[in-house]
Design a protein around this motif. Structure first.
Motif, PDB file in Angstrom:
ATOM      1  N   UNK A   1      -5.670  14.028   7.138  1.00 31.87           N
ATOM      2  CA  UNK A   1      -6.898  13.237   7.101  1.00 31.87           C
ATOM      3  C   UNK A   1      -7.009  12.472   5.784  1.00 31.87           C
ATOM      4  N   UNK A   2      -6.684  13.135   4.688  1.00 34.40           N
ATOM      5  CA  UNK A   2      -6.801  12.503   3.382  1.00 34.40           C
ATOM      6  C   UNK A   2      -5.836  11.338   3.243  1.00 34.40           C
ATOM      7  N   UNK A   3      -4.616  11.500   3.730  1.00 34.49           N
ATOM      8  CA  UNK A   3      -3.635  10.416   3.624  1.00 34.49           C
ATOM      9  C   UNK A   3      -4.072   9.207   4.442  1.00 34.49           C
ATOM     10  N   UNK A   4      -4.615   9.452   5.637  1.00 32.90           N
ATOM     11  CA  UNK A   4      -5.097   8.341   6.464  1.00 32.90           C
ATOM     12  C   UNK A   4      -6.241   7.607   5.784  1.00 32.90           C
ATOM     13  N   UNK A   5      -7.162   8.363   5.162  1.00 32.68           N
ATOM     14  CA  UNK A   5      -8.281   7.731   4.465  1.00 32.68           C
ATOM     15  C   UNK A   5      -7.787   6.923   3.267  1.00 32.68           C
ATOM     16  N   UNK A   6      -6.894   7.512   2.481  1.00 34.31           N
ATOM     17  CA  UNK A   6      -6.369   6.795   1.315  1.00 34.31           C
ATOM     18  C   UNK A   6      -5.651   5.519   1.717  1.00 34.31           C
ATOM     19  N   UNK A   7      -4.864   5.594   2.788  1.00 31.86           N
ATOM     20  CA  UNK A   7      -4.123   4.409   3.217  1.00 31.86           C
ATOM     21  C   UNK A   7      -5.072   3.286   3.614  1.00 31.86           C
TER      22      UNK A   7
ATOM     23  N   UNK B   1       0.827  -1.210   0.000  1.00 28.92           N
ATOM     24  CA  UNK B   1       0.000   0.000   0.000  1.00 28.92           C
ATOM     25  C   UNK B   1       0.860   1.259   0.000  1.00 28.92           C
ATOM     26  N   UNK B   2       1.930   1.246   0.766  1.00 32.48           N
ATOM     27  CA  UNK B   2       2.830   2.409   0.831  1.00 32.48           C
ATOM     28  C   UNK B   2       3.427   2.698  -0.540  1.00 32.48           C
ATOM     29  N   UNK B   3       3.875   1.658  -1.231  1.00 29.46           N
ATOM     30  CA  UNK B   3       4.485   1.857  -2.548  1.00 29.46           C
ATOM     31  C   UNK B   3       3.456   2.338  -3.566  1.00 29.46           C
ATOM     32  N   UNK B   4       2.237   1.837  -3.484  1.00 28.73           N
ATOM     33  CA  UNK B   4       1.203   2.263  -4.429  1.00 28.73           C
ATOM     34  C   UNK B   4       0.900   3.748  -4.280  1.00 28.73           C
ATOM     35  N   UNK B   5       0.824   4.212  -3.043  1.00 30.87           N
ATOM     36  CA  UNK B   5       0.456   5.607  -2.796  1.00 30.87           C
ATOM     37  C   UNK B   5       1.658   6.531  -2.695  1.00 30.87           C
TER      38      UNK B   5
ATOM     39  N   UNK C   1       6.493  21.359   4.848  1.00 36.22           N
ATOM     40  CA  UNK C   1       6.760  22.782   4.646  1.00 36.22           C
ATOM     41  C   UNK C   1       7.860  23.205   5.607  1.00 36.22           C
ATOM     42  N   UNK C   2       8.832  23.912   5.113  1.00 28.00           N
ATOM     43  CA  UNK C   2       9.999  24.272   5.927  1.00 28.00           C
ATOM     44  C   UNK C   2       9.706  25.543   6.712  1.00 28.00           C
ATOM     45  N   UNK C   3       8.702  25.441   7.613  1.00 31.43           N
ATOM     46  CA  UNK C   3       8.373  26.575   8.470  1.00 31.43           C
ATOM     47  C   UNK C   3       9.264  26.560   9.701  1.00 31.43           C
ATOM     48  N   UNK C   4       9.673  27.728  10.136  1.00 35.64           N
ATOM     49  CA  UNK C   4      10.602  27.798  11.265  1.00 35.64           C
ATOM     50  C   UNK C   4       9.916  27.460  12.584  1.00 35.64           C
ATOM     51  N   UNK C   5       8.662  27.899  12.722  1.00 34.28           N
ATOM     52  CA  UNK C   5       7.975  27.693  13.999  1.00 34.28           C
ATOM     53  C   UNK C   5       7.348  26.314  14.067  1.00 34.28           C
ATOM     54  N   UNK C   6       6.587  25.943  13.046  1.00 34.52           N
ATOM     55  CA  UNK C   6       5.929  24.642  13.066  1.00 34.52           C
ATOM     56  C   UNK C   6       5.970  24.030  11.669  1.00 34.52           C
ATOM     57  N   UNK C   7       6.972  23.215  11.386  1.00 36.99           N
ATOM     58  CA  UNK C   7       6.991  22.513  10.098  1.00 36.99           C
ATOM     59  C   UNK C   7       5.750  21.624   9.977  1.00 36.99           C
ATOM     60  N   UNK C   8       5.049  21.747   8.853  1.00 35.28           N
ATOM     61  CA  UNK C   8       3.788  21.040   8.680  1.00 35.28           C
ATOM     62  C   UNK C   8       3.886  20.061   7.519  1.00 35.28           C
ATOM     63  N   UNK C   9       3.642  18.768   7.753  1.00 38.21           N
ATOM     64  CA  UNK C   9       3.610  17.811   6.645  1.00 38.21           C
ATOM     65  C   UNK C   9       2.425  18.110   5.728  1.00 38.21           C
ATOM     66  N   UNK C  10       2.637  17.962   4.433  1.00 43.43           N
ATOM     67  CA  UNK C  10       1.569  18.175   3.451  1.00 43.43           C
ATOM     68  C   UNK C  10       1.405  16.904   2.633  1.00 43.43           C
ATOM     69  N   UNK C  11       0.213  16.704   2.146  1.00 42.98           N
ATOM     70  CA  UNK C  11      -0.088  15.509   1.345  1.00 42.98           C
ATOM     71  C   UNK C  11      -0.763  15.916   0.050  1.00 42.98           C
ATOM     72  N   UNK C  12      -2.061  16.132   0.102  1.00 39.68           N
ATOM     73  CA  UNK C  12      -2.763  16.516  -1.127  1.00 39.68           C
ATOM     74  C   UNK C  12      -2.502  17.970  -1.511  1.00 39.68           C
ATOM     75  N   UNK C  13      -2.081  18.793  -0.538  1.00 36.45           N
ATOM     76  CA  UNK C  13      -1.813  20.197  -0.830  1.00 36.45           C
ATOM     77  C   UNK C  13      -0.368  20.447  -1.236  1.00 36.45           C
ATOM     78  N   UNK C  14       0.404  19.389  -1.418  1.00 39.13           N
ATOM     79  CA  UNK C  14       1.792  19.574  -1.830  1.00 39.13           C
ATOM     80  C   UNK C  14       1.839  20.160  -3.244  1.00 39.13           C
ATOM     81  N   UNK C  15       2.598  21.229  -3.446  1.00 35.78           N
ATOM     82  CA  UNK C  15       2.653  21.834  -4.782  1.00 35.78           C
ATOM     83  C   UNK C  15       3.454  21.007  -5.783  1.00 35.78           C
TER      84      UNK C  15
END
Length: 785
Positions: free
Chosen positions: A242-248, A104-108, A116-130
């Motif tokens: 949320x989207x990544x958890x649902x897709x997985x 499943x990991x390889x498929x997705x 996002x390389x934010x200094x205060x709070x780096x935030x993982x992105x999934x569907x919003x990744x540019x």
């Protein structure tokens, strides 16, 4: 034996009020701690990445708990349900297996983490990744490598690549392969809301090894049956997206079902594979027969012999009709050619007679039109007119063209006639060959029917195998597809707030408890009462070490001194009223404040109008000079010298004329011998007649015997114990002295007592009765005093 000297309350009596007071007096630190932890909790909530929980549920087939067999009853004649048994516990293990999670990991592409390389709070992105990362032509150990790099946008077409050491690799175009140590890297822009965003971004891309990614998702994945009596399995995953958890979860279930069907359809797949192989062979043989039939029909120009024989007869009739029509047309053309060639003069020619030739008929019509135009002009002018000459030239040119057109038409009709005669001959030849062709065709048709029957049979069996593959019962059925809650599971604001408050209260409690547990110092009256039998005069609050009581002083410190002084009067009831009262002050060890207490008690008596003398008899370590200005010479000088009168060493206090001070003087080489002399006793007796109160500052009893040597001269002893300084174990010394009566009329004063600890019996000062002088202070200074 030491226990005989200790008078203490029973340790079995637990006083909850006393225990609470240990913590209540530090209430301000509890408030500060709660505020700090609440702020820290708020910062944690503000800057932590929220995680969400996605859940899904499926129903698996378990013969003991109800399954899916009834849904496939229509295919029972194909025996599709045999050997299809499963167990809920087994399926739970399969759903959480590393193999299924890795697939499943390889498929997705979940082994790529975009942050996002934010200094205060780096935030993982999934569907919003540019962007989207893809590697091709990778090395053999690609899935075992961990790597990190950064992608920074430069424009809508270019980006900058930065390695994990934050070194710039270069600027590259999107969708163009970049050669790296792991393989060819391709960075693509993603469509967000149906368009490519032109916003600048800086993303860190972490390529996680497959083994580590599997462990990560396996640790966060929960697979468990709903209950022991059902065959329903609940799956849940906690993730920052949320989207990544649902897709997985959805893809995990899809892969689980696909693998289960694959395992169940091994026999059907093998059968289908065998049939497909045989079909390929039969298909080739059938194609061979069909090609022979096709070649036979092509070579003999046949489609259907029975029908073609009738077609040939009909064709020969049609060809003969066309021959007659063509011959007729040819004769008409010949006639027109004769008319046109026999016409020597320019005369009108019959129009629209030539068959199926619009060009020649149009030319004839133009020719006739020009002739009529010439005749009209010629009637009014001569033949030498330029217009007539021009028309004659056009008529001659057009006449030549018409003659050539008629000639071409004749040739065309002659060619068509020859072709028709040839067709008639071919058709008559085919009609004569029909019996032989029919016999050869039947031989080929028989072979084709045999191959075709076998081919159709195999097709039917393959279809049965395909039906078996497609209707084989699945191990599970979706009940609820994966869906994530909108409320994050972490951080929980209410829980963190509650935990912050609890920690804010617990930490000071633990610190105070441990400090109290480890603290062996004397702190309060309770320590005195539990360890000493001697009377307690009172406590003196914590003040500056050089602070002295003044006339009319109404501070808590002054009132504490007055209370001690009052209690002293009760202790001195046994002394004759006509005699002055001699009070010795001592302590266990130095720096407990005995000199400080002696000086302030003496000042208090003096302020009350009593003639008071203060004697510094701690001749080894005199401290009076630290509080008041006194000469270097004193009682030691008097005891050594026989000539100088004692009055020469006594000084009167500048602040209070009722207070005289006799300093210790120079430190002698033989303090004990000097104090044991009769002259000191004579001196004290002399002072008794001159003063109302004589207060003597003596040496600590635990270090030297000086105080015990002169103890018989005192009417009473004040034993000073400094709070938070003297170890409780050292209280054995004053208790033993009291029990053995080595210090006459001994009583205890607790010095340097904290306001929160209490220096009386719980009453304190400065809270009423007009004793406090703090009303003018700001509230915050009162709070933190």
């Amino acid at each position: 034996m030491e226990k005989n000297y200790i008078k203490k309350a029973s340790e079995d009596n637990f006083n909850i009020r006393e225990e609470l007071e240990k913590y209540i007096i530090h209430w301000k630190w509890f408030i500060v701690s709660v505020i700090i932890f609440v702020v820290l909790g708020g910062l944690y909530v503000r800057y932590s990445v929220p995680t969400y929980k996605a859940t899904a549920s499926i129903k698996v087939k378990d013969d003991t708990k109800g399954g899916l067999a009834s849904e496939l009853a229509a295919f029972s004649d194909l025996e599709l349900l045999s050997g299809a048994k499963s167990n809920v516990d087994n399926e739970v293990a399969v759903l959480s297996s590393k193999t299924l999670i890795g697939k499943t990991i390889l498929q997705l592409g979940l082994n790529y983490n975009y942050v996002t390389d934010a200094r205060i709070r780096p935030t993982p992105v999934y569907e919003d990744s540019p962007i989207k990362i893809k590697f091709s032509d990778t090395i053999k150990r690609f899935l075992e490598k961990d790597t990190l790099f950064y992608v920074k946008s430069k424009s809508i077409k270019q980006f900058e690549l930065i390695n994990q050491n934050e070194e710039k690799v270069g600027v590259f175009n999107y969708d163009k392969p970049i050669n790296t140590k792991l393989g060819n890297l391709i960075v693509s822009r993603k469509m967000i809301d149906d368009k490519i965003s032109d916003k600048d971004f800086l993303l860190s891309v972490e390529l996680v090894s497959l083994k580590k990614a599997i462990k990560n998702y396996k640790d966060r994945l929960t697979v468990e049956p709903l209950s022991k009596t059902t065959s329903i399995i609940n799956l849940s995953l906690v993730d920052v997206s949320k989207k990544r958890a649902e897709d997985f979860l959805n893809h995990l279930i899809y892969n689980y079902e696909a693998d289960a069907l694959y395992d169940k359809n091994i026999v059907s797949r093998n059968t289908a594979e065998f049939i497909n192989n045989r079909l390929n062979i039969i298909n080739q043989e059938l194609e061979g027969v069909e090609k022979e039939t096709e070649s036979f029909k092509k070579s003999n120009q046949l489609t259907d012999i029975a029908s073609e024989s009738g077609v040939y007869i009909q064709n020969i009739s049609d060809v003969e009709k066309k021959i007659i029509e063509t011959e007729t047309k040819n004769k008409v053309v010949d006639m027109m050619s004769g008319i046109f060639n026999s016409n020597g003069k320019n005369e009108l020619i019959p129009a629209n007679i030539l068959p199926d030739n619009g060009t020649a008929n149009n030319l004839i019509e133009q020719y006739n039109t020009l002739l009529l135009e010439r005749e009209r002009l010629a009637s009014g002018t001569t033949t030498k007119n330029s217009a007539i000459i021009k028309l004659d030239q056009q008529i001659a040119s057009l006449k030549s063209t018409i003659r050539e057109s008629i000639s071409n038409l004749q040739k065309s009709l002659n060619l068509e006639l020859r072709n028709l005669n040839s067709q008639a001959g071919e058709i008559m030849g085919k009609i004569t060959k029909i019996p032989q062709q029919e016999r050869q065709f039947r031989i080929l048709a028989r072979q084709q029917q045999i191959k075709e029957g076998l081919y159709l049979y195999l097709l039917q069996k393959r279809e049965e195998a395909e039906i078996s593959l497609n209707v084989t019962s699945a191990n599970s059925k979706f009940i609820d597809k994966a869906g994530a809650e909108d409320t994050p599971v972490s951080p929980k604001k209410a829980l963190i707030l509650l935990a912050s408050i609890i920690l804010g209260l617990l930490i000071p409690f633990i610190v105070i408890y441990i400090l109290d547990l480890l603290d062996s110092k004397v702190k309060s009256i309770h320590d005195i009462e539990n360890n000493l039998s001697a009377p307690y005069l009172g406590g003196i609050p914590k003040v500056k070490e050089n602070e002295l009581i003044k006339q009319g002083d109404r501070t808590p410190f002054a009132e504490a001194i007055r209370i001690v002084r009052t209690n002293l009067e009760f202790m001195l009831n046994g002394v004759k009223k006509q005699q002055s009262k001699v009070i010795f002050v001592t302590s266990t060890v130095p720096k407990e404040g005995k000199t400080f207490v002696t000086l302030n008690l003496a000042s208090s008596y003096a302020h009350s109008g009593k003639k008071t003398l203060l004697i510094g008899l701690d001749i080894r370590n005199p401290r009076l000079q630290e509080y008041v200005d006194v000469p270097e010479k004193g009682i030691t000088n008097y005891l050594i010298s026989d000539n100088t009168p004692i009055s020469n060493y006594i000084v009167t206090s500048k602040e209070n004329p009722n207070l005289d001070i006799l300093p210790a003087g120079k430190i002698p080489p033989n303090p004990s011998d000097l104090l044991g002399s009769d002259r000191l006793e004579e001196l004290i007796n002399e002072f008794r007649s001159q003063y109302d109160y004589i207060l003597v500052d003596t040496a600590p009893v635990s270090l030297v015997t000086d105080t015990l040597i002169v103890s018989h001269l005192a009417d009473m002893f004040i034993y000073v114990i400094r709070s938070r300084y003297l170890d409780k174990r050292a209280l054995l010394i004053p208790e033993k002295l009291y029990q053995e009566k080595k210090l006459p009329n001994m009583s205890v004063v607790l010095n340097y007592v904290s306001k929160n600890t209490g220096y009386g019996y719980g009453y304190g000062y400065g809270y009423g009765y007009g004793y406090g002088q703090e009303n003018g202070k700001p509230w915050y200074k009162k709070l933190w005093k």
